[in-house]
Design a protein around this motif. Structure first.
Motif, mmCIF file in Angstrom:
data_model
loop_
_atom_site.group_PDB
_atom_site.id
_atom_site.type_symbol
_atom_site.label_atom_id
_atom_site.label_comp_id
_atom_site.label_asym_id
_atom_site.label_seq_id
_atom_site.Cartn_x
_atom_site.Cartn_y
_atom_site.Cartn_z
ATOM 1 N N UNK A 160 1.062 -1.303 -0.558
ATOM 2 C CA UNK A 160 0.227 -0.266 0.393
ATOM 3 C C UNK A 160 0.970 1.327 0.234
ATOM 4 N N UNK A 161 0.699 2.376 -0.676
ATOM 5 C CA UNK A 161 1.157 2.934 -0.672
ATOM 6 C C UNK A 161 2.669 3.581 -0.510
ATOM 7 N N UNK A 162 3.254 2.421 -1.168
ATOM 8 C CA UNK A 162 5.094 2.918 -1.463
ATOM 9 C C UNK A 162 5.793 1.887 -0.852
ATOM 10 N N UNK A 163 5.019 1.221 0.234
ATOM 11 C CA UNK A 163 5.666 0.485 1.674
ATOM 12 C C UNK A 163 4.785 -1.252 1.492
ATOM 13 N N UNK A 164 5.797 -2.409 1.035
ATOM 14 C CA UNK A 164 5.450 -3.026 1.892
ATOM 15 C C UNK A 164 5.001 -4.044 2.729
ATOM 16 N N UNK A 165 3.422 -4.308 3.137
ATOM 17 C CA UNK A 165 3.601 -5.064 4.511
ATOM 18 C C UNK A 165 3.269 -6.180 5.223
ATOM 19 N N UNK A 166 3.639 -7.299 5.958
ATOM 20 C CA UNK A 166 3.674 -7.933 6.313
ATOM 21 C C UNK A 166 2.695 -7.422 8.121
ATOM 22 N N UNK A 167 1.161 -8.716 8.311
ATOM 23 C CA UNK A 167 1.759 -8.701 9.109
ATOM 24 C C UNK A 167 1.193 -10.226 10.415
ATOM 25 N N UNK A 168 1.733 -10.138 11.715
ATOM 26 C CA UNK A 168 1.454 -11.639 12.507
ATOM 27 C C UNK A 168 0.655 -11.553 13.186
ATOM 28 N N UNK A 169 0.855 -12.352 14.482
ATOM 29 C CA UNK A 169 0.688 -12.693 15.672
ATOM 30 C C UNK A 169 1.055 -12.769 16.542
ATOM 31 N N UNK A 170 1.331 -12.660 18.174
ATOM 32 C CA UNK A 170 2.161 -13.553 19.036
ATOM 33 C C UNK A 170 3.032 -13.168 18.797
ATOM 34 N N UNK A 171 3.619 -11.526 18.663
ATOM 35 C CA UNK A 171 4.451 -11.071 18.789
ATOM 36 C C UNK A 171 5.265 -10.421 19.673
#
Length: 191
Positions: A160-171
């Protein structure tokens, strides 16, 4: 049937996505279309792969694996399915699948393509759990992005909008959820 976890990943605004994007066939079964090209693919437990030409009628395909499959995407005229124990499958037609060696035993959760680079996210390669980000320029030779993060499993990757994002849980954050981003096509990540 309740145990059959099928991830219908044609949610275009989520991290999934398995539609070829061609909705022009106009048919269904009996709708007059002679197009037999697979347009949708769904994946699930024990290597389950289902394909459909219309989104209504589904056919079980042979995946060649008994590993759980978590995500499927249509990228550069191929379907890619990610799964447990480093499993990555590819198919140009949604029916015949080939295994690709990723060099990891992590649970691979999602695949993404941006700026000539394929990215895969996942985690739990070791018993203590750790995130993993793989990258490749050709989807056949994979390298790990090395990180000192102790995040658990990353489950989603998107742009989204010039960035790659990654998401996760339990961090390691206060809420237990983790969000990472990269503004250099995945060469470096901030969590």
């Amino acid at each position: 049937m309740a145990k059959l976890m099928i991830l219908l990943t044609f949610f275009l605004f989520s991290c999934g996505g398995s539609s070829t994007g061609d909705n022009s066939s106009g048919g269904g079964s009996g709708g007059g279309s002679s197009d037999s090209t697979v347009k949708f693919v769904a994946v699930g437990v024990n290597g389950t792969i289902l394909s459909s030409i219309n989104g209504d009628d589904w056919i079980a395909e042979t995946s060649g694996t008994s590993e759980h499959l978590y995500s499927v995407k249509y990228i550069n005229s191929k379907f890619y399915a990610t799964g447990a124990n480093g499993k990555l499958l590819s198919s140009s037609d949604g029916k015949s699948w080939t295994s690709i060696n990723t060099g990891t035993v992590s649970y691979l959760q999602d695949i993404f393509y941006k700026d000539g680079i394929y990215h895969i996210v996942g985690g739990n390669e070791v018993s203590a759990g750790q995130s993993v980000i793989l990258k490749s320029s050709d989807a056949s030779s994979w390298s790990k992005y090395s990180s000192s993060t102790s995040l658990r499993e990353l489950t989603c990757i998107t742009y989204y909008s010039d960035r790659i994002y990654t998401f996760g849980g339990g961090g390691s954050t206060v809420t237990g959820n983790s969000i990472g981003n990269s503004n250099d096509s995945g060469s470096s990540w901030a969590f």
